[in-house]
Design an enzyme around this catalytic site. Structure first.
Site, PDB file in Angstrom:
ATOM      1  N   HIS A  17       2.052 -13.452  -5.753  1.00  0.00           N
ATOM      2  CA  HIS A  17       1.277 -14.059  -6.827  1.00  0.00           C
ATOM      3  C   HIS A  17      -0.188 -13.157  -6.967  1.00  0.00           C
ATOM      4  CE1 HIS A  17       3.157 -18.269  -6.200  1.00  0.00           C
ATOM      5  NE2 HIS A  17       3.994 -17.470  -7.222  1.00  0.00           N
ATOM      6  N   LYS A  41      10.238 -29.313 -10.021  1.00  0.00           N
ATOM      7  CA  LYS A  41       9.716 -29.148  -8.751  1.00  0.00           C
ATOM      8  C   LYS A  41       8.738 -30.330  -8.522  1.00  0.00           C
ATOM      9  CE  LYS A  41       9.451 -24.078  -8.919  1.00  0.00           C
ATOM     10  NZ  LYS A  41       8.646 -22.853  -9.092  1.00  0.00           N
ATOM     11  N   ARG A  90      10.875 -10.599  -9.496  1.00  0.00           N
ATOM     12  CA  ARG A  90      10.964 -10.633  -8.223  1.00  0.00           C
ATOM     13  C   ARG A  90      12.352  -9.680  -8.286  1.00  0.00           C
ATOM     14  NH1 ARG A  90      10.140 -16.163  -5.958  1.00  0.00           N
ATOM     15  NH2 ARG A  90      11.414 -16.481  -7.498  1.00  0.00           N
ATOM     16  N   SER A 128       7.140 -18.910  -3.247  1.00  0.00           N
ATOM     17  CA  SER A 128       6.449 -20.195  -2.433  1.00  0.00           C
ATOM     18  C   SER A 128       7.404 -21.195  -1.749  1.00  0.00           C
ATOM     19  CB  SER A 128       6.107 -21.138  -3.665  1.00  0.00           C
ATOM     20  OG  SER A 128       4.815 -20.215  -4.196  1.00  0.00           O
TER      21      SER A 128
END
Length: 164
Positions: A17, A41, A90, A128
């Protein structure tokens, strides 16, 4: 002034990040890093804690502002005067989801574009959720997290373990 927004859950902020933040800050006059709510989440850190961690690692970037919001991203961008959303990618699987969201955001706010920045090779695998999983073990996190937040991260993940 060209203002961009880098939204995310940042639970926690990783070196991947931070790499995207530093690169985007070099492109735009102002970059707003915004901790957003993601209904899919269940975050470990509160929005305020995540914003504080981001502030701790972005102090060297004078054109970066940290904020948080539970608004729809397209509406938040309109309110903040931003015409660009920054999204880090990614892998190819990231692109499909992010492309769909970019189209939805543009439909809601036709003035809004999305800029995709690919992660540098050393961060292609980093997320994360992977870092949170590693946090439950005595793994050296210095390749994954900015040094400034490792103690707070360890304390939150397992408050009964001593910092390693």
């Amino acid at each position: 002034m060209k203002i961009a927004i880098y939204p995310g859950s940042f639970d926690p902020i990783t070196k991947g990040h931070l790499n995207i933040i530093e690169r985007a800050a070099n492109i735009f006059d102002k970059l707003i890093v915004c901790v957003m709510v993601n209904a899919d989440k269940n975050p470990v850190f509160s929005r305020e804690e995540r914003a504080q961690m981001i502030k701790a690692v972005c102090g060297h970037l004078p054109n970066v502002e940290v904020d948080s919001s539970d608004e729809l991203l397209a509406e938040y961008a309109r309110r903040r005067g931003s015409c660009v959303i920054i999204k880090g990618l990614r892998a190819g699987s990231d692109f499909e989801k992010e492309f769909q969201m970019a189209m939805i955001n543009r439909k809601i706010n036709p003035e809004l574009d999305t800029m995709f920045l690919t992660a540098e090779h050393q961060y292609m695998y980093l997320s994360s959720s992977v870092v949170r999983e590693l946090g439950h073990y005595s793994v050296d996190l210095s390749d994954f997290l900015p040094e400034e937040i490792i103690p707070a991260f360890r304390k939150k993940i397992d408050p009964f373990k001593e910092d390693t």
